[in-house]
Design an enzyme around this catalytic site. Structure first.
Site, mmCIF file in Angstrom:
data_model
loop_
_atom_site.group_PDB
_atom_site.id
_atom_site.type_symbol
_atom_site.label_atom_id
_atom_site.label_comp_id
_atom_site.label_asym_id
_atom_site.label_seq_id
_atom_site.Cartn_x
_atom_site.Cartn_y
_atom_site.Cartn_z
ATOM 1 N N ARG A 258 16.847 -33.478 15.515
ATOM 2 C CA ARG A 258 16.788 -32.276 14.654
ATOM 3 C C ARG A 258 18.186 -31.691 14.391
ATOM 4 N NH1 ARG A 258 12.309 -34.030 14.689
ATOM 5 N NH2 ARG A 258 10.371 -32.847 14.513
ATOM 6 N N GLU B 199 14.740 -24.149 16.681
ATOM 7 C CA GLU B 199 14.921 -25.207 15.688
ATOM 8 C C GLU B 199 15.155 -24.597 14.305
ATOM 9 O OE1 GLU B 199 12.686 -27.612 13.033
ATOM 10 O OE2 GLU B 199 11.880 -28.607 14.813
ATOM 11 N N SER C 299 7.662 -26.343 13.798
ATOM 12 C CA SER C 299 8.124 -26.107 15.171
ATOM 13 C C SER C 299 9.224 -25.055 15.165
ATOM 14 C CB SER C 299 8.716 -27.376 15.775
ATOM 15 O OG SER C 299 7.771 -28.408 15.772
HETATM 16 N N1 EPU Z 1 1.121 -29.452 23.962
HETATM 17 C C1 EPU Z 1 0.645 -28.386 24.685
HETATM 18 N N2 EPU Z 1 0.166 -27.282 24.026
HETATM 19 C C2 EPU Z 1 0.146 -27.207 22.672
HETATM 20 C C3 EPU Z 1 0.608 -28.301 21.919
HETATM 21 C C4 EPU Z 1 1.112 -29.406 22.568
HETATM 22 O O1 EPU Z 1 0.640 -28.412 25.907
HETATM 23 O O2 EPU Z 1 -0.258 -26.160 22.149
HETATM 24 C C5 EPU Z 1 1.688 -30.596 24.662
HETATM 25 C C6 EPU Z 1 0.738 -31.767 24.742
HETATM 26 O O3 EPU Z 1 0.892 -32.339 25.997
HETATM 27 C C7 EPU Z 1 1.257 -32.717 23.686
HETATM 28 C C8 EPU Z 1 2.729 -32.450 23.703
HETATM 29 O O4 EPU Z 1 2.832 -31.044 23.969
HETATM 30 O O5 EPU Z 1 0.972 -34.042 24.023
HETATM 31 C C9 EPU Z 1 3.428 -32.785 22.408
HETATM 32 O O6 EPU Z 1 2.804 -32.115 21.323
HETATM 33 P P1 EPU Z 1 2.758 -32.755 19.857
HETATM 34 O O7 EPU Z 1 2.429 -34.191 19.933
HETATM 35 O O8 EPU Z 1 1.930 -31.876 19.021
HETATM 36 O O9 EPU Z 1 4.225 -32.747 19.333
HETATM 37 P P2 EPU Z 1 5.441 -31.815 19.632
HETATM 38 O O10 EPU Z 1 6.371 -32.448 20.599
HETATM 39 O O11 EPU Z 1 4.956 -30.490 19.995
HETATM 40 C C10 EPU Z 1 7.005 -32.803 17.747
HETATM 41 C C11 EPU Z 1 7.830 -32.267 16.615
HETATM 42 C C12 EPU Z 1 6.961 -31.990 15.398
HETATM 43 C C13 EPU Z 1 6.298 -33.290 14.991
HETATM 44 C C14 EPU Z 1 5.475 -33.814 16.171
HETATM 45 C C15 EPU Z 1 4.878 -35.167 15.881
HETATM 46 C C16 EPU Z 1 9.712 -31.083 17.589
HETATM 47 C C17 EPU Z 1 10.318 -29.767 17.884
HETATM 48 N N3 EPU Z 1 8.524 -31.053 17.012
HETATM 49 O O12 EPU Z 1 6.119 -31.769 18.159
HETATM 50 O O13 EPU Z 1 7.810 -31.563 14.324
HETATM 51 O O14 EPU Z 1 5.458 -33.104 13.855
HETATM 52 O O15 EPU Z 1 6.330 -33.972 17.326
HETATM 53 O O16 EPU Z 1 5.879 -36.130 15.869
HETATM 54 O O17 EPU Z 1 10.316 -32.127 17.864
HETATM 55 C C18 EPU Z 1 8.751 -29.698 13.153
HETATM 56 O O18 EPU Z 1 9.852 -30.123 13.475
HETATM 57 O O19 EPU Z 1 8.615 -28.634 12.468
HETATM 58 C C19 EPU Z 1 7.550 -30.398 13.609
HETATM 59 C C20 EPU Z 1 6.324 -29.942 13.352
#
Ligand code: EPU
Length: 335
Positions: free
Chosen positions: A163, A331, A235
């Site tokens: 990012r 971010e 995010s």
């Molecule tokens: N989780 C929780 N609570 C929640 C949501 C998630 O505990 O409310 C935990 C779960 O264990 C889950 C893990 O967090 O497995 C990861 O969550 P998720 O797969 O939804 O992805 P993320 O790491 O939260 C990142 C990116 C997103 C992108 C997704 C999918 C960043 C900051 N965010 O989110 O990007 O869409 O992966 O690849 O890296 C953005 O940048 O605006 C964005 C939405």
């Protein structure tokens, strides 16, 4: 004739839907106008807006806002296997993804439905579901605000990270991205379904780029709020990357902490899990809140001020620091 507007509301120009004002504002449909706009406004503070989807406005903007609305998608080079496509900065990102699907070009299907413009995409090296912009980036053309000359930035010059890019770090605020060129693949395609959840979603379906995009759209729509309905910027925080020793200590206290190996000796922890564990998912204070399905996303339920969203973000950052000794980084660009 350049059409400057004064004291206009920026509500429709930022996906958080914050009702801040700009002292001066201009829509740019032709990138050739930019040099004149910069020359006429050399004494003003300038903020360039793409889709306004990674921005939190905490006050009225005292300078000039340039909204980039330039359009055009063109194949500039092609061989049997690949094409180079040059896209003007004002094109909507998701519409460009749809264009690639129609033309059967692979590379950005995992990045379907990301809000924002093509010109803003390199700034933070947008990424989702196992793919980042840098994987398909060829180069971009950017106008130097100081010299008013166009420069080409290749992959190396952009210094992409998680990012992040040179346009968000050392060259922040110094360039306006005019166009971005992408290297995309013709058939046969290879699709990336490495991200957990994506493979399951595709069970029983052919692994085409169109089906991958469909699955990504379904997953995103189920977790992330639509900014047209509830204001948000995706995010709000980056996922922190911590030293393995710190991770081991954290895991002793919280054996269920999700974790992903990053560069050697470092582990990425989902910020959403940290925030969720502290009980903030679904939290609301007036119109500023934490989304009920994804703790990483802050939302504006209607009339939140940018300063209220920022205060909530600071509160969460402090709570995560106190509880987990982890420093959460924003971010979103806060202005
Ligand atoms: N989780 C929780 N609570 C929640 C949501 C998630 O505990 O409310 C935990 C779960 O264990 C889950 C893990 O967090 O497995 C990861 O969550 P998720 O797969 O939804 O992805 P993320 O790491 O939260 C990142 C990116 C997103 C992108 C997704 C999918 C960043 C900051 N965010 O989110 O990007 O869409 O992966 O690849 O890296 C953005 O940048 O605006 C964005 C939405």
């Amino acid at each position: 004739m350049l059409n400057f507007q004064n004291d206009i509301s920026l509500r429709q120009y930022n996906t958080f839907g914050i009702d801040a004002k700009a002292k001066s504002f201009i829509n740019v449909k032709d990138s050739n106008d930019l040099v004149e706009i910069l020359s006429q406004n050399s004494d003003q503070e300038i903020l360039v807006l793409g889709g306004g989807s990674n921005l939190l406005l905490t006050k009225d903007y005292p300078g000039l806002i340039i909204s980039i609305q330039t359009k055009g998608i063109e194949i500039i080079k092609e061989d049997k296997k690949e094409v180079i496509v040059k896209v003007q900065a004002g094109e909507n990102w998701h519409e460009f993804v749809l264009w690639c699907l129609e033309h059967n070009l692979a590379g950005i299907e995992n990045l379907a439905l990301i809000p924002g413009s093509v010109g803003a995409a390199p700034l933070q090296n947008i990424g989702a579901y196992g793919v980042e912009l840098k994987d398909v980036f060829h180069d971009c053309e950017a106008l130097s605000i100081a010299t008013k000359k166009l420069e080409i930035f290749n992959l190396n010059a952009c210094d992409f990270g998680y990012r992040s890019s040179v346009f968000k770090t050392t060259l922040k605020g110094k360039y306006i991205i005019n166009s971005v060129s992408f290297k995309l693949k013709k058939e046969p395609h290879w699709v990336n379904t490495s991200y957990r959840g994506l493979e399951e979603h595709l069970q029983g379906k052919e692994k085409t780029i169109q089906n991958v995009a469909r699955a990504v759209i379904e997953i995103r729509s189920s977790k992330l709020p639509d900014p047209k309905i509830i204001g948000n910027s995706g995010s709000f925080f980056k996922n922190p990357i911590i030293p393995i020793d710190d991770f081991k200590k954290l895991e002793l206290k919280h054996p269920d902490v999700p974790n992903y190996p990053d560069k050697k000796g470092w582990i990425k922890i989902p910020a959403a899990w940290l925030i969720d564990t502290l009980g903030y998912k679904g939290y609301r204070n007036n119109d500023a809140g934490v989304h009920q399905n994804q703790a990483l996303v802050l939302v504006n339920y209607g009339n939140a001020k940018g300063s209220e969203i920022k205060a909530l973000a600071e509160k969460i950052k402090t709570a995560v620091q106190t509880q987990f000794s982890i420093d959460l980084e924003f971010e979103v660009n806060i202005v």
